[in-house]
Design a protein around this motif. Structure first.
Motif, short mmCIF file in Angstrom:
data_model
loop_
_atom_site.label_atom_id
_atom_site.label_comp_id
_atom_site.label_asym_id
_atom_site.label_seq_id
_atom_site.Cartn_x
_atom_site.Cartn_y
_atom_site.Cartn_z
N HIS A 19 -63.18 121.62 39.67
CA HIS A 19 -64.25 122.55 40.00
C HIS A 19 -65.40 121.87 40.68
O HIS A 19 -66.12 122.46 41.45
CB HIS A 19 -64.74 123.23 38.72
CG HIS A 19 -64.05 124.49 38.47
ND1 HIS A 19 -64.59 125.71 38.77
CD2 HIS A 19 -62.81 124.73 38.00
CE1 HIS A 19 -63.71 126.64 38.47
NE2 HIS A 19 -62.63 126.08 38.00
N HIS A 20 -65.56 120.65 40.35
CA HIS A 20 -66.69 119.94 40.90
C HIS A 20 -66.30 118.48 40.99
O HIS A 20 -65.66 117.95 40.09
CB HIS A 20 -67.88 120.11 39.96
CG HIS A 20 -69.13 119.48 40.49
ND1 HIS A 20 -69.92 120.10 41.43
CD2 HIS A 20 -69.69 118.30 40.23
CE1 HIS A 20 -70.93 119.30 41.73
NE2 HIS A 20 -70.81 118.21 41.02
N ALA B 213 -56.43 120.56 51.70
CA ALA B 213 -57.71 120.02 52.14
C ALA B 213 -57.89 120.15 53.64
O ALA B 213 -58.01 119.16 54.35
CB ALA B 213 -57.87 118.57 51.71
N VAL B 214 -57.90 121.36 54.12
CA VAL B 214 -58.01 121.59 55.55
C VAL B 214 -59.45 121.39 56.00
O VAL B 214 -60.38 121.95 55.43
CB VAL B 214 -57.56 123.02 55.90
CG1 VAL B 214 -57.67 123.24 57.38
CG2 VAL B 214 -56.15 123.23 55.43
N VAL B 215 -59.62 120.55 57.00
CA VAL B 215 -60.94 120.34 57.60
C VAL B 215 -60.90 120.94 58.99
O VAL B 215 -60.16 120.47 59.85
CB VAL B 215 -61.27 118.84 57.69
CG1 VAL B 215 -62.66 118.65 58.25
CG2 VAL B 215 -61.15 118.19 56.35
N SER C 157 -68.29 111.68 52.20
CA SER C 157 -69.24 112.76 51.95
C SER C 157 -68.58 114.13 52.03
O SER C 157 -69.12 115.11 51.53
CB SER C 157 -70.39 112.68 52.96
OG SER C 157 -69.87 112.88 54.25
N ILE C 158 -67.43 114.21 52.64
CA ILE C 158 -66.79 115.52 52.77
C ILE C 158 -65.90 115.82 51.57
O ILE C 158 -65.54 116.98 51.32
CB ILE C 158 -65.99 115.60 54.09
CG1 ILE C 158 -65.77 117.06 54.48
CG2 ILE C 158 -64.69 114.88 54.00
CD1 ILE C 158 -65.14 117.21 55.83
N ILE C 159 -65.58 114.79 50.81
CA ILE C 159 -64.62 115.00 49.72
C ILE C 159 -65.10 116.01 48.66
O ILE C 159 -64.33 116.87 48.27
CB ILE C 159 -64.23 113.65 49.11
CG1 ILE C 159 -63.30 112.94 50.09
CG2 ILE C 159 -63.52 113.81 47.77
CD1 ILE C 159 -62.80 111.62 49.63
N PRO C 160 -66.39 115.96 48.24
CA PRO C 160 -66.78 116.94 47.22
C PRO C 160 -66.52 118.38 47.65
O PRO C 160 -66.08 119.19 46.85
CB PRO C 160 -68.28 116.69 47.06
CG PRO C 160 -68.51 115.34 47.54
CD PRO C 160 -67.46 115.03 48.54
N GLU C 161 -66.77 118.65 48.92
CA GLU C 161 -66.57 120.02 49.35
C GLU C 161 -65.09 120.37 49.40
O GLU C 161 -64.69 121.48 49.03
CB GLU C 161 -67.19 120.24 50.73
CG GLU C 161 -67.04 121.68 51.16
CD GLU C 161 -67.92 122.03 52.32
OE1 GLU C 161 -68.92 121.32 52.54
OE2 GLU C 161 -67.60 123.01 53.00
N LEU D 298 -58.93 122.18 44.22
CA LEU D 298 -57.68 121.43 44.38
C LEU D 298 -57.19 120.94 43.02
O LEU D 298 -57.93 120.94 42.04
CB LEU D 298 -57.88 120.23 45.29
CG LEU D 298 -58.19 120.49 46.75
CD1 LEU D 298 -58.28 119.18 47.47
CD2 LEU D 298 -57.11 121.34 47.36
N PHE D 299 -55.95 120.49 43.01
CA PHE D 299 -55.43 119.86 41.80
C PHE D 299 -55.87 118.40 41.79
O PHE D 299 -56.21 117.84 42.84
CB PHE D 299 -53.91 119.90 41.81
CG PHE D 299 -53.34 121.23 41.50
CD1 PHE D 299 -52.99 121.55 40.20
CD2 PHE D 299 -53.18 122.18 42.48
CE1 PHE D 299 -52.47 122.79 39.90
CE2 PHE D 299 -52.66 123.42 42.18
CZ PHE D 299 -52.31 123.73 40.90
#
Ligand code: SF4
Ligand code: SF4
Lengths: 374, 217, 393
Positions: free
Chosen positions: A38-39, A207-209, A344-348, A353-354
């Protein structure tokens, strides 16, 4: 009867600093609902060695071995970025042969770095054999680099104004022989793992960017290209001799998934390895004879000013900002690295995700902890 | 999930596993690349040729292993000490009797000083080779020695000057220093004497002049 | 060993009057099995590591004893010397109980496992059923281990293993049903006895449905045994070490003991139920030979499991569930009905069965040939052909 309410709460898990798949010492504090994240809060800095500060205490040349340690998976490229910045600052002309040698070793290093990236991503997915096969090939590249510069990992090969050693006899033959051997084996590794259905299921549509998001978060290098943005410093702001070389910039096309998913980022690296092989072959064809280094004063005092140089390292656009006040050591060095922005993009991305996917995401971004923290 | 997808999934899974398994089985029959390091002498060309198929044979010429210093040709210029980014070289020197030496690069130089202490802290050294580049005589070089496990940290410091050499050099150095001081003093005295003589002469000359002037008047 | 079991089995069968004698006989049988199980588990751990090594172009353990064959003893000794840590806040009783339960779950299966065609520790007429029920003890052990360790990674591992093994028991059972239907028995002896010596007389090639059932059984058994691509409860790169993260020393050994012994169990069941047991054609069959043939078949299956492990990546938790509930279970139902109908047809047209079996066999051979050719190509690619002409450093 007391009415009890069913109370649930998130579970906070520490992923790292000692976790098998964080590729070094990174820590993620994740709040999960069972397996679903969740976070996620990355905690960086476990490998901080204040390399940028050390630069201020060093003569210009002496900092080069430290750049090896910025990104030890692709030390040649880090060397090169710094040397190029100082050369531009001090107005040093690099002989052409040195440029060719630099390109060759950097591309070899790019291959080895991408092999590690691919292998590590495979290993995070639980496939050990492709990882070791990739490292087996990387070992040969290490051999080649050891031949030319005498060290296997922290090369310190480049010097201000050129390179430190000329290519030894048979270096060309050995490298070309290696490439001949490597190309089919590289394809084989991809048949072994990248075409594997389980692997693709793990990586596709995860994890689509999107291109916008990638630009917004300032992703660089293969991570950016994985999202379908065709940007490569080597092509778009060519430095050194890259404008004379013929190569393609691979981008993610959503290979049976969505553009910008983990599989795209992964497969872009594979494609880049093929392009690097092409570049190296061209370089050996074109390489002229001549000096390998310009004459540079031992006590260097570049004119005051500052400079920002960007190069394409395996982890993307690495920027070296150097401010100089005309003294024998830099006034300030700031290193901008690809892993940091990817972090920095990983938290979002991690939301929803699992836990197993988070591992895939870290693997697909090819985060290298020392480069992240410097 | 349509039925078509369902079968496509199964088929993709099976075929890719088929190919994957053929590859991993293939590596079962290919010779392993591992070199059994302590058993195989990795420094030797022949041993490596038998045991290893990679591009490397033995050790490359420019391998950056432990540092070695040839004190015979070290002129104690301390350039290496200055070049080292992490200050792991420590040099102290004394004067010696002058002698002509020929460096590894073929240049001959006058050697006037010799180190009485030349320590390299291998626990700090990162084998970057920056100390090797500036050396004017090629006295400091990398060897291809890479095994330096020691039981104690203090053993990691290579001390190149032997104790009795140091004592000798120190004694001789002190003598030279005295001689030098003497020579210097003599020189200074000579200079002084000369200067005095000159001054006298000048004085006399000026006197003569003034006298001459006086006579003129 | 086989002689031992046989004689002891005879003693038990020859109704010994005194309960003490029967007890001693039972004890001896279990000790013999324990010995066999430890040797198998240890040997398999060694084989697995060597095979893995070679598949990854390295050597693997080769230092202890000739070719490293004593490596598992060294590891066992090392683990025995380790401190037995119980984490703070752990549920001590459950923590200690868990490895034992896992071990018992696997050990229990050896009671009914066949050894060749004639030897059984105890010949149960519901052998298969017993086997499947006993192995579910392992789930409890893993869940216990995960829960009691007071570690979140362990807990996740434990939950995963519970979900996985409970789900996969269904396809295991369902995929065995067609064969049970075919042979009309749950006893291993009769299952083996119903098959012939030649490959096309084996249960696996009886009809396309048993053929596919075999693969379903194999996959589901992999999942039951926590092997890649279903090593999700341990999932090294995700969950550190899953349910056994907090274990050390001998308790840890117990888990792995159970895991490797389980490998053999999977191989043996597959060999007995699908691959024709220990039969040998051309009248070569004898008790000892059937034992060897049976071992060969079981260990071949084990080798395939090991081989798969070092080839495939692992599933994600939800994909693993999807595979079980949406692919394997429906498919195994189809196989069950298909086999039932096939049996009816075979009953009418007896010659059809041999034709189908032969065709299936031919397909297998063709696939095998294709496979070998791929392997040869890959060997050629992977071989270093490079530096032999280039000398000098
Ligand atoms: S190799 Fe580098 S670190 Fe070592 S002594 Fe020389 S300059 Fe210093
Ligand atoms: S640079 Fe060379 S000559 Fe000068 S002190 Fe160092 S080793 Fe001796």
């Amino acid at each position: 009867m007391v009415k009890e309410e069913l109370k649930t709460e998130y579970m906070t898990i520490n992923m790292g600093p000692q976790h098998p798949s964080t590729h070094g010492v990174i820590r993620f504090v994740i709040k999960t609902d069972g397996e679903i994240i969740h976070h996620c809060e990355p905690d960086v800095g476990y490998l901080h060695r204040s390399i940028e500060k050390i630069a201020e205490l060093m003569p210009w040349q002496s900092f080069i071995p430290y750049t090896d340690r910025v990104d030890y998976v692709a030390a040649m490229n880090a060397n090169w970025s710094y040397c190029m910045a100082v050369e531009k600052l001090a107005g040093i002309e690099v002989p052409e042969r040195a440029e060719y040698l630099r390109v060759i070793v950097s591309e070899l290093n790019r291959i080895s770095s991408h092999l590690v990236a691919i292998g590590a991503a495979d290993m995070d997915m639980g496939a050990y054999t492709p990882f070791i096969h990739a490292l087996r090939e990387r070992e040969s590249i290490n051999d080649l680099l050891e031949l030319i510069c005498g060290a296997r990992l922290t090369y310190n090969y480049m010097s201000l104004g050129g390179v430190r050693f000329d290519a030894p006899p048979l270096f060309k033959e050995k490298t070309l022989a290696f490439l001949d051997h490597f190309e089919p084996v590289h394809e084989q590794i991809h048949r072994l793992i990248s075409d594997n259905h389980i692997f693709q299921k793990r990586f596709r549509k995860v994890a689509v960017v999107s291109a916008d998001m990638a630009k917004k978060y300032n992703l660089v290098g293969p991570n950016l290209r994985g999202s379908g943005v065709k940007f490569d410093v080597r092509k778009d702001e060519p430095y050194s001799i890259y404008d004379q070389l013929d190569f393609d910039v691979p981008v993610g096309k959503g290979f049976e998934g969505v553009v910008g998913d983990c599989y795209d980022r992964y497969i872009v690296r594979a494609e880049e390895i093929r392009q690097s092989v092409r570049i190296i072959r061209q370089c050996f064809d074109k390489m002229p004879e001549g000096d390998i280094a310009a004459k540079v004063k031992r006590v260097l005092k570049p004119p005051a000013g500052h400079i920002y140089v960007r190069t394409e390292t395996p982890r993307g656009d690495a920027g070296y900002f150097i401010s100089c006040d005309g003294k024998t050591s830099p006034e300030r060095v700031k290193i901008r690295t690809g892993s940091f922005t990817a972090m920095s993009i990983i938290p979002e991305l991690a939301k929803g995700l699992f836990i197993a996917d988070l591992v895939a995401v870290i693997g697909s971004f090819d985060i290298v902890a020392p480069e992240l923290d410097r | 999930m349509g039925l078509g997808n369902y079968f496509k999934d199964i088929k993709a899974g099976l075929t890719s596993a088929f190919e994957g398994m053929s590859i991993s089985l293939a590596s079962l029959f290919v010779r392993p690349v591992t070199v059994q390091y302590p058993d195989v002498d990795v420094k030797s060309d022949e041993a490596m040729r038998e045991n290893y198929n990679g591009p490397l044979r033995g050790m490359p010429d420019n391998y950056r292993g432990l540092l070695d210093v040839d004190l015979e040709i070290c002129i104690s210029c301390k350039l290496c000490e200055k070049a080292c980014p992490i200050d792991c070289i420590l040099i102290e020197d004394v004067k010696i009797d002058k002698k002509q030496i020929v460096g590894r690069n073929g240049k001959s130089t006058m050697k006037m000083k010799s180190p009485i202490q030349f320590d390299i802290d291998n626990s700090k050294c990162m084998f970057c080779g920056l100390c090797v580049d500036p050396c004017p005589t090629g006295a400091i070089v990398h060897t291809n020695e890479f095994e330096f496990n020691r039981s104690d940290r203090s053993q990691l410091i290579s001390r190149f000057v032997k104790a009795d050499d140091r004592a000798q050099l120190k004694v001789r150095g002190a003598e030279i220093a005295i001689e030098d001081a003497k020579a210097k003093a003599e020189k200074a005295a000579k200079k002084k004497a000369e200067a005095e003589a000159k001054a006298k002469e000048e004085e006399e000359a000026s006197k003569d002049q003034s006298e001459a002037k006086g006579t003129k008047e | 060993m086989d002689i031992l079991i046989q004689t002891i089995g005879d003693i038990i069968n020859a109704d010994l009057g005194s309960p003490l004698a029967a007890f001693i006989a039972l004890l001896l049988v279990s000790l013999a099995i324990l010995g066999f199980m430890s040797l198998t588990a240890g040997g398999l751990s060694f084989i697995e590591r060597r095979v893995a090594g070679r598949m990854q172009s390295r050597i693997g353990p080769n230092r202890v004893g000739p070719q490293g064959i004593l490596q598992f003893m060294a590891d066992g000794l090392k683990c025995a010397q380790k401190e037995d840590l119980i984490p703070d806040g752990a549920d001590r009783l459950l923590f200690k109980l868990a490895p034992v339960l896992c071990f018992i779950g696997v050990f229990g299966t050896f009671a009914v496992l066949p050894w060749g065609n004639g030897f059984f520790a105890s010949e149960l007429n519901v052998g298969l059923l017993y086997l499947m029920s006993v192995t579910s003890l392992v789930v409890i052990g893993m869940l216990m281990a995960g829960w009691s360790s007071n570690n979140k990674w362990s807990l996740l591992g434990g939950m995963r293993s519970a979900a996985q093994m409970v789900s996969y028991e269904i396809p295991v059972a369902l995929s065995l049903l067609p064969v049970i239907l075919l042979c009309g028995s749950l006893s291993f002896k009769e299952l083996i006895g119903a098959q012939g010596a030649m490959p096309w007389d084996w249960n696996i090639l009886n009809s396309p449905f048993t053929f596919i059932s075999f693969f379903i059984f194999f996959l589901a058994a992999l999942a039951e045994g926590n092997r890649t691509p279903f090593d999700i409860p341990e999932g090294e790169s995700e969950l550190v070490a899953g349910y056994c993260t907090e274990y050390s020393g001998l308790r840890f050994v117990f888990f792995f003991f159970a895991e490797w012994a389980n490998l053999y169990v999977i191989g043996a069941v597959a060999a007995a139920v699908f691959l024709g047991g220990g039969h040998l054609p051309f009248g070569l069959e004898s008790d000892i030979v059937s034992l060897l043939v049976f071992f060969a078949k079981s260990f071949f299956m084990v080798f395939i499991i090991i081989w798969l492990r070092w080839t495939l990546p692992r599933f994600r938790v939800d994909q693993m569930m999807t595979l079980c509930w949406k692919t394997l279970i429906p498919l195994s139902f189809v196989m069950l009905f298909g086999q039932a109908i096939t049996l009816l047809i075979y009953h009418e047209l007896t010659f059809l069965q041999s034709i189908v079996s032969l065709v299936l066999f031919a397909i297998c051979v063709l696939v095998g040939v294709k496979f070998v050719s791929r392997v040869l190509v890959n060997i050629k690619e992977q071989k270093y052909k490079m530096m032999h002409t280039l000398t000098g450093s």
